[in-house]
Each structure stands twice: as C-alpha cells, then as structure tokens.
Scaffold this active site. Sequence first.
Site, short mmCIF file in Angstrom:
data_model
loop_
_atom_site.label_atom_id
_atom_site.label_comp_id
_atom_site.label_asym_id
_atom_site.label_seq_id
_atom_site.Cartn_x
_atom_site.Cartn_y
_atom_site.Cartn_z
N HIS A 1 0.83 -1.22 0.00
CA HIS A 1 0.00 0.00 0.00
C HIS A 1 0.86 1.27 0.00
O HIS A 1 0.53 2.26 0.65
CB HIS A 1 -0.94 0.03 1.21
CG HIS A 1 -1.97 -1.05 1.25
ND1 HIS A 1 -3.26 -0.87 0.84
CD2 HIS A 1 -1.90 -2.36 1.64
CE1 HIS A 1 -3.94 -2.01 0.98
NE2 HIS A 1 -3.13 -2.92 1.47
N ASN B 1 -10.28 -2.73 2.88
CA ASN B 1 -10.04 -2.69 1.43
C ASN B 1 -11.34 -2.37 0.71
O ASN B 1 -12.42 -2.36 1.32
CB ASN B 1 -9.51 -4.05 0.94
CG ASN B 1 -8.02 -4.22 1.19
OD1 ASN B 1 -7.29 -3.25 1.39
ND2 ASN B 1 -7.57 -5.46 1.20
C1 HEM Z 1 -1.58 -11.27 7.35
C2 HEM Z 1 -2.21 -10.34 6.60
C3 HEM Z 1 -1.71 -8.94 6.46
C4 HEM Z 1 -0.54 -8.38 6.84
C5 HEM Z 1 0.63 -9.04 7.56
C6 HEM Z 1 -0.58 -6.98 6.45
C7 HEM Z 1 0.44 -6.09 6.65
C8 HEM Z 1 0.44 -4.77 6.24
C9 HEM Z 1 1.53 -3.86 6.40
C10 HEM Z 1 2.88 -4.20 7.02
C11 HEM Z 1 1.14 -2.66 5.90
C12 HEM Z 1 1.94 -1.37 5.84
C13 HEM Z 1 1.50 -0.48 6.97
C14 HEM Z 1 2.30 0.79 7.09
O1 HEM Z 1 3.47 0.84 6.66
O2 HEM Z 1 1.76 1.75 7.67
C15 HEM Z 1 -0.22 -2.81 5.44
C16 HEM Z 1 -0.98 -1.80 4.92
C17 HEM Z 1 -2.33 -1.92 4.69
N1 HEM Z 1 -3.09 -3.06 4.80
FE1 HEM Z 1 -2.46 -4.87 5.30
N2 HEM Z 1 -1.77 -6.71 5.84
C18 HEM Z 1 -2.50 -7.88 5.84
C19 HEM Z 1 -3.79 -8.04 5.34
C20 HEM Z 1 -4.64 -7.01 5.04
C21 HEM Z 1 -6.07 -7.13 4.84
C22 HEM Z 1 -6.85 -8.43 4.93
C23 HEM Z 1 -6.54 -5.86 4.62
C24 HEM Z 1 -7.95 -5.40 4.40
C25 HEM Z 1 -9.03 -6.03 4.84
C26 HEM Z 1 -5.41 -4.95 4.65
C27 HEM Z 1 -5.49 -3.58 4.48
C28 HEM Z 1 -4.40 -2.74 4.51
C29 HEM Z 1 -4.48 -1.33 4.21
C30 HEM Z 1 -5.75 -0.54 3.85
C31 HEM Z 1 -3.19 -0.81 4.32
C32 HEM Z 1 -2.76 0.62 4.07
C33 HEM Z 1 -2.92 1.46 5.33
C34 HEM Z 1 -2.52 2.89 5.03
O3 HEM Z 1 -3.21 3.54 4.22
O4 HEM Z 1 -1.51 3.35 5.61
N3 HEM Z 1 -4.28 -5.68 4.92
N4 HEM Z 1 -0.62 -4.10 5.64
#
Ligand code: HEM
Length: 485
Positions: free
Chosen positions: A53, A126
């Site tokens: 992201h 999402n």
């Molecule tokens: C084991 C599953 C997952 C892991 C380990 C994971 C991990 C991460 C990590 C490390 C980031 C970066 C955050 C940052 O640097 O601030 C991120 C961002 C994000 N993730 Fe996940 N994620 C997973 C699943 C999901 C799922 C299922 C969704 C939605 C239902 C999701 C939605 C998001 C969103 C929207 C962001 C961006 C947040 C922003 O705008 O700063 N992720 N994720």
Amino acid sequence: MAPTFTNSNGCPIPEPFATQRVGQHGPLLLQDFNLIDSLAHFDRERIPERVVHAKGSGAYGEFEVTDDITDICGAKFLDTIGKKTRIFTRFSTVGGELGSADTARDPRGFATKFYTEEGNLDLVYNNTPVFFLRDPSKFPHFIHTQKRNPETHLKDANMFWDYLTTNQEATHQVMILFSDRGTPASYREMNGYSGHTYKWSNKQGKWHYVQVHFIAEQGIKTLNNEEAGQLAGSNPDYAQEDLFKNIAGGNYPSWTCYIQTMTQEQAKQAPFSVFDLTKVWPHKDYPMRRFGKFTLNENPKNYFAEVEQAAFAPSHTVPYMEPSADPVLQSRLFSYADTHRHRLGPNYTQIPVNCPVAGTVFNPHMRDGVMNVNGNLGNHPNYLDTSKPVEFKTFSLQEEQEVWEGSACPFHWKYDEKDFIQPKELWKTLARYPNQQAHLAHNLAVHVAGADVPIQDRVFEMFAKVHPDLSNLIKKEVLEISPRK
Ligand code: HEM
C-alpha cells in the site's frame, strides 16, 4: 511579516546560494555548516515506503452517527444520533511502489482513523469484501508474487499465477480483482469493506460478530482494462488528482456506513466460518443495518507530514470493539504497529496525524526513544505511581466469551470444493450486468497470456471449477494472444 531565511539552527543566512570556498574557484570548506547541513538533510529525506500500500492519497473529514446501534456497540463515539467525530482516510493501491500508477489492477486500501474521545480507532479496510488468503503465514509469500521477480526486477505473470493456482482459496478475490471492480474509476467511486469479522459488544456485555461496509454515495464506477492501462501512462497520479481536486472544489465525497451482524449461535449454523475472510456474508441472510455516514471535506496541507506519515493499525481500537479470532486479523494486530516502529520510529503516535485527541493519552512508562517531541511527560514519574491520583475506567466485559481449548498444533486451512461455492455465485451475478462476464474473462486472459504454458493450463483448470464457460473464454483469448506452436 515575511519569514527570515535561516539555517536549521535558526541563524539568518544572507546569501542562501553562496558556498564558502578557497578563493573564487577553489575547493569548499568543511566549516560551511549551511551547505553541509542542507545536503545532509536532503540525503536523509526519504523514509522507508510502506512495504504494501505504498502509493496512496488521504483527506480529513467527519463521521456522523445516523442511526442508533447501541444495542450492538457501546463505543462512545456511536452513543448519540447526530454525534460527529473527526476522521482521516487514506486510500491506496497495494502492490506498486510509491511512484506507481493509481489505475493499476489491484485491490484498493481504504483506511480510516477516527479521533474519538476514547482514543484512536483505525478501520483498516479494502475495497473488496474478501481477501486472497486465510492463513496469515502465506501473506509475505503471496505479496512477493505480486511484486517484482528477484532476478529480472519485473512483475512476473509466472510467479503471480503459480501462487494463485496452488492456493485456490484466493479464487473468489481473484475474480473480483479481475472484474472491472479491480480498476475503480476513482477513490471516490468505490466501497470499503472490513472483510474480517469483528466482535462488538453493547454496554450490557452482549456481543455480536460484525462485518462493516462503507457504501459510496457517489455510486461505483470502474474503468475497463484498456482505459486503466492508458491512464497509467498518461496520468499515473489520476486518483490522487481526482480526490484532491474534488475536495478542493467543494465536491465532498461521502460514504454511508452499515453493519451486518451475527450471534454466536447463528455463526455456528452458517455454511462457512466467520473467521474465513475469503467468504462474504450473503445480504439476504444477514441484512445490512445503517449506523452512520462520513464525508471527506479537507485536503491535507502537506502530503509527507499527513499522508506519508499516517499510521493505521487494526490494533488501534476503542472499548466495545474487539477483533475476532480470524487468524489473518490476529496477525495484522501485530504487523502494523511493528512496521510503524520501523517506518516512523517508536514515537509515531506523537506525529500530529497519528496523535489521539489531546488529553486522552496518559501512560507514564512510555518515555524516551527517538523523535520524542511532546515534552516526554516532563518530571512526572516514569512508572505508574498509584499513590498519585489516576483514574482507571472500567467497561462492561463481553458476556459468554468464546471458549478456546486444545493443545498447540499446526493448522493449515487448505482449500477444497467449498471454496468455489461463492465464486460460482459471483459468476452468475456478473451475468446481470452488461458485458461483465466477458470483461472478467478478457481481463484475466490478457494477464494469463504472459505466463508459461504449463501455468496457463493450471489457470484454465482452476477457473473451470467456477464455470466451464469462464475457463473456455479465457483459454480462447489466451491462445489468440500467444498461439501455441
Ligand atoms: C496477514 C495479513 C496482512 C498483513 C501481515 C498486512 C500487513 C500490512 C503492512 C505491514 C502494511 C503497511 C502499513 C504501514 O506501513 O503503515 C499494510 C498496509 C495496509 N493493509 Fe495490510 N496486511 C494484511 C492483510 C490485510 C487485509 C486483509 C486488509 C484489508 C481487509 C489490509 C489492508 C491494509 C491497508 C488498507 C493498508 C494501508 C494502510 C494505510 O493507508 O496506511 N491488509 N498491511
């Protein structure tokens, strides 16, 4: 009054572009702090981009309670109809880097921070109601297949389809991704979904499983594959421009907020596990209930300070809103704050966009660390001194908690034919909209054509389990694009 130009320690600089040197044309002097400070700061301008992201856009706004759901949730910001809470939302693509195209075929992130009187609540969602996996240990593997090949440094259709055809619980999400919903026309014209099941409880301690939906009041609009590809070249920042200009022009986007709920008993009867985020909850069985609305009405003044440094975490929650035992959600509770400590430092909640409402944070042992800029609680003891006045608020506990027991054991949630029930339904649903089955097959074919023949064959087999027509349509176009000798 015009500001005086200074160096970083505030000393006025009469000639900002001058350097100190030996004679007019000689080498430079180490004593020229202004030049060295300026270059050294520039050298350190970049922080790590988000590992996923990375490319995104954000705006502030306001959430308003429209309907009473205090029978479901006791959170204070929901306790009165008409109550308003300031929010900050960030939209994003997932797989691309910070400079990548906004119209890429990718899920869109939809993360919202609610600055409530009981602390920050982050809903990190999402634009798709389901996800690719339900075994969290697969996440880094899966994400790597969406990113670049370690040798060629190119996106790689073989890695992409090799993973997806061997982890077929992803089929449902892959169909959404390769429908035209995979290329939203703008961030304003898409919905947000919790995907996961959460546990919300009321003040009497009664709890429900909950799914959350944000439905775009602008309606859903999508691009077709070719329009999205053209925009990626002509205006890679298309969605950023659209969001910024609409808000600047007073055309504020808004979303209506709904929940679906289930009791523990209903969950036991459901034909799928509520902890499986590859599944949707059918609306006819679990109706949508409205509870609020939010509007984005203020652009950030500084992209880096407010959007790049924004830190959303599913673990940032408020009383009466809890995670469920969904293993992917449980893992996310760890991952986000961990990456924030790496990306922004241990004091990332002191950055203004991440700061809870003034006066809501008091934790005297959380001290020191890099970039501690808020006074560090002054001379207050650096431990919890209970002889001094301090209030401990209590909340009603959720009654009849789920009971978990058993020995520690490895658990891999392997796919089977049940994982094709909802994809089959989706294929039928697409028939109700003009050209949508054909677009799905076409969007898949142009991507799959880039993979090697044995992997292409696995893709045809996988989609035949959804419907033979889908498989045949993909195969026909793949063979036209890349004929076999
Ligand atoms: C084991 C599953 C997952 C892991 C380990 C994971 C991990 C991460 C990590 C490390 C980031 C970066 C955050 C940052 O640097 O601030 C991120 C961002 C994000 N993730 Fe996940 N994620 C997973 C699943 C999901 C799922 C299922 C969704 C939605 C239902 C999701 C939605 C998001 C969103 C929207 C962001 C961006 C947040 C922003 O705008 O700063 N992720 N994720």
